[in-house]
Write an enzyme that holds these catalytic residues in place. Structure first.
Site, PDB file in Angstrom:
ATOM      1  N   GLU A 134       0.884  -1.056  -0.085  1.00  0.00           N
ATOM      2  CA  GLU A 134      -0.028  -0.073  -0.054  1.00  0.00           C
ATOM      3  C   GLU A 134       0.767   1.115  -0.004  1.00  0.00           C
ATOM      4  OE1 GLU A 134      -3.608   1.809   2.462  1.00  0.00           O
ATOM      5  OE2 GLU A 134      -1.926   0.734   3.622  1.00  0.00           O
ATOM      6  N   LYS A 142     -10.451  -0.593  -1.703  1.00  0.00           N
ATOM      7  CA  LYS A 142     -10.551  -0.712  -0.438  1.00  0.00           C
ATOM      8  C   LYS A 142     -11.997  -0.507   0.439  1.00  0.00           C
ATOM      9  CE  LYS A 142      -8.336   0.322   4.301  1.00  0.00           C
ATOM     10  NZ  LYS A 142      -7.394   1.162   4.956  1.00  0.00           N
ATOM     11  N   CYS A 183      -4.349  -3.007   4.171  1.00  0.00           N
ATOM     12  CA  CYS A 183      -4.367  -2.465   5.376  1.00  0.00           C
ATOM     13  C   CYS A 183      -5.118  -3.202   6.395  1.00  0.00           C
ATOM     14  CB  CYS A 183      -4.696  -0.944   5.529  1.00  0.00           C
ATOM     15  SG  CYS A 183      -4.057  -0.071   7.006  1.00  0.00           S
TER      16      CYS A 183
END
Length: 590
Positions: free
Chosen positions: A297, A380, A465
């Site tokens: 990321e 995401k 994440c």
């Protein structure tokens, strides 16, 4: 003043000591120290406070918040760092945010104390299942941003961790408090000897009480055998499973910059970053090709390879970024998975007049196939508060750095393709410097002789994440992935324990899915974890530096585990049964 007088009193000293026992023992048991022996004594602080304040509801609430704040200070101190660096808040705003989040997001402590005290008072005797019921209720029904459970600490024991295939971390939390409450009850040697003499006395004189005592002992043995026995069985069952394939995977940790508020030249820093990525990949793959390269990321922050009217209008499309990604995949004939910004307009409509307020931006990860073609992407879904969004619109004025991202709507696996098996046919390989004069299409034309037939050979489950730590979310992905890929940027937390804790919280997804996890971070720590939750070779990349790590990832035969099929069913059943037993008991003794 009342608080100050309390803290310097004997009662205050004992209370803070109890908070410290729970906080420090949990921290010692958790990553990166991994001393699991302490976890069995970590709940003692909670047990002592409840016993000293049984039935005093207001005091129990205050003590619960005391546990919450001290626990945050010891184990999650990096949240303050996240608030100042990731969120961009000044310290005088970051401190109240830290304290507020410690209280609001750790309601599990006061809720646990209240429920446990209420049930113990009603039952009036030693009944350890109440300890398990109370912690499960508190962990299920209190809000959290970074979902953590006492069961995650128990899972540092490899045998016990296997039970996550059925109960995730919740069941391990219940097991911990059941065993710990027994240890707490028998912590005094005199009480333990009295307990043994009582058994002998009851067997000879009071058969009814002896039966009740025997039930308690047998229940403890059953729970111990159940968790350790089942864990031992599952460990050896899955350790002997033969993979159906192996994929060579390379993780590139580029240590990309976060921002440029310190006066650095952005253009120069980005050029250095792109050169670094190019050289790191070439060094690793020139003689030893792989099936998949994974960038983390924000490995290349601020830009996208998605060429559209929207991304050009807001100036996040950068053709050199796309060119370099195409060079890497074509030069080495490999799949390349990387993170980027992305943007669109609701409904997919683009026009000559684009209004900025209509644009949605995403934290997105994309796969480029061995032919240098941008393929499937994943946006995401679970966004990070104070970094990717604010809970209230007015809070954006407090931090000029917090993004306004939109959540993704699709939860699809990412297909990947057969890599090129032959050496490169071109006479001159391209590098980052060549992107200044070559468009992405020109790069593909240069490597036309390297292109191969596109053949899908599998898929993986993409997570960005902290999505990896949310078990209920991850199990919503459908299909049978070959493995899980988690890309993250833990650089926001500095050289702290956060990266290790982040990984440990997500490690149980490997057991729940019985799939390997490829964890790729921007600045550490990156690691490969197998389907038993073992970190391969115990090899972690160092924090705040560049690094590469490569392993052969085993593709475990597809099997829908109990947790993937039924989620938290067993934990809910347990709470329901214990609640029913308590209700019947309370009615009979009322």
């Amino acid at each position: 003043m009342k608080l100050a007088r309390f803290l310097i009193s004997r009662e205050g000293f004992i209370s803070v000591l109890c908070y410290t026992v729970t906080a420090v023992f949990s921290f010692l048991s958790f990553a990166p120290l991994n001393l699991p022996i302490f976890v069995w004594f970590a709940p003692f602080g909670l047990f002592i406070i409840e016993k000293r304040n049984r039935g005093e509801w207001k005091k129990l609430i205050y003590h619960g918040f005391g546990f919450a704040i001290l626990f945050y200070l010891v184990s999650f101190h990096w949240v303050y760092h996240m608030t100042t660096v990731f969120g961009g808040f000044d310290w005088y705003l970051a401190v109240p945010i830290f304290i507020g989040s410690a209280i609001l997001l750790n309601f599990k402590f006061p809720v646990y104390l209240l429920i446990f005290s209420f049930l113990v008072k009603k039952v009036g005797k030693f009944f350890p299942l109440i300890a398990s019921f109370s912690i499960l209720f508190a962990e299920f029904f209190t809000p959290q941003v970074f979902p953590w459970y006492f069961g995650n600490v128990v899972a540092e024991n490899q045998i016990l961790a296997q039970n996550a295939e059925y109960t995730s971390a919740y069941g391990l939390s219940g097991f911990l408090f059941f065993v710990s409450y027994y240890l707490f009850y028998l912590k005094n040697p005199k009480k333990f000897l009295h307990f043994l003499s009582l058994i002998q006395s009851l067997i000879t004189k009071h058969r009814k009480l002896a039966k009740q005592l025997l039930v308690g002992i047998v229940s403890l043995l059953i729970v111990l055998v159940l968790f350790f026995g089942n864990g031992f069985y599952l460990y050896h069952k899955w350790d002997n499973v033969q993979p159906i394939a192996e994929r060579e995977v390379l993780i590139v940790q580029p240590n990309a910059p976060l921002e440029f508020r310190d006066g650095r030249n952005p253009a120069e820093e980005i050029r250095n970053l792109m050169t670094r990525i190019d050289r790191m990949v070439e060094t690793e793959l020139k003689q030893k090709p792989v099936d998949l390269v994974v960038l983390p990321e924000s490995g290349v922050p601020f830009f996208t390879t998605h060429d559209s009217e929207v991304t050009r209008s807001i100036r996040i499309y950068w053709h050199q970024f796309e060119s370099l990604m195409a060079i890497i995949s074509l030069r080495h004939g490999t799949n390349l998975f990387y993170n980027e910004l992305d943007a669109d307009i609701p409904g997919g409509k683009e026009s000559a007049r684009i209004i900025r307020n209509d644009i949605r931006t995403y934290n997105s990860s994309v796969l480029m196939n061995p032919n240098g073609e941008r393929k499937n992407s994943y946006q995401k879904v679970f966004l990070l508060i104070f970094g990717e969004y604010m809970p209230f619109e007015w809070m954006y004025a407090l931090s000029g750095q917090t993004g306004q991202f939109a959540p993704g709507t699709k939860m699809d696996l990412i297909p990947y393709y057969e890599s090129r098996q032959t050496p490169s046919n071109v006479t001159k390989d391209l590098h980052w410097e060549d992107t200044f004069g070559l468009s992405p299409d020109s790069v593909r034309e240069h490597y036309r002789s390297n292109q191969i037939e596109e053949k899908t050979i599998g898929s993986f489950l993409p997570l960005i994440c902290y999505e990896v730590i949310i078990s209920e979310f991850v199990r919503k992905f459908e299909g049978d992935p070959d493995f899980i890929v988690n890309v993250t940027n833990d650089k926001w937390y500095g050289n702290s324990v956060e990266s290790y804790q982040h990984h440990t919280l997500g490690r149980l997804r490997a057991i729940e899915f019985r799939k390997w996890i490829v964890r790729s971070t921007n600045s550490g720590t990156s690691v490969f974890t197998d389907h038993l939750g073992r970190n391969i070779d115990n090899e972690f990349t160092p924090i705040e530096t560049t690094a590469t790590i490569r392993k052969k990832v085993s593709v475990i035969p597809g099997e829908m585990t109990f947790y993937r099929l039924y989620g938290n069913l067993l934990s809910y059943l347990f709470m329901g049964i214990v609640g029913l037993v308590f209700f019947v008991y309370a009615k009979r003794n009322s």
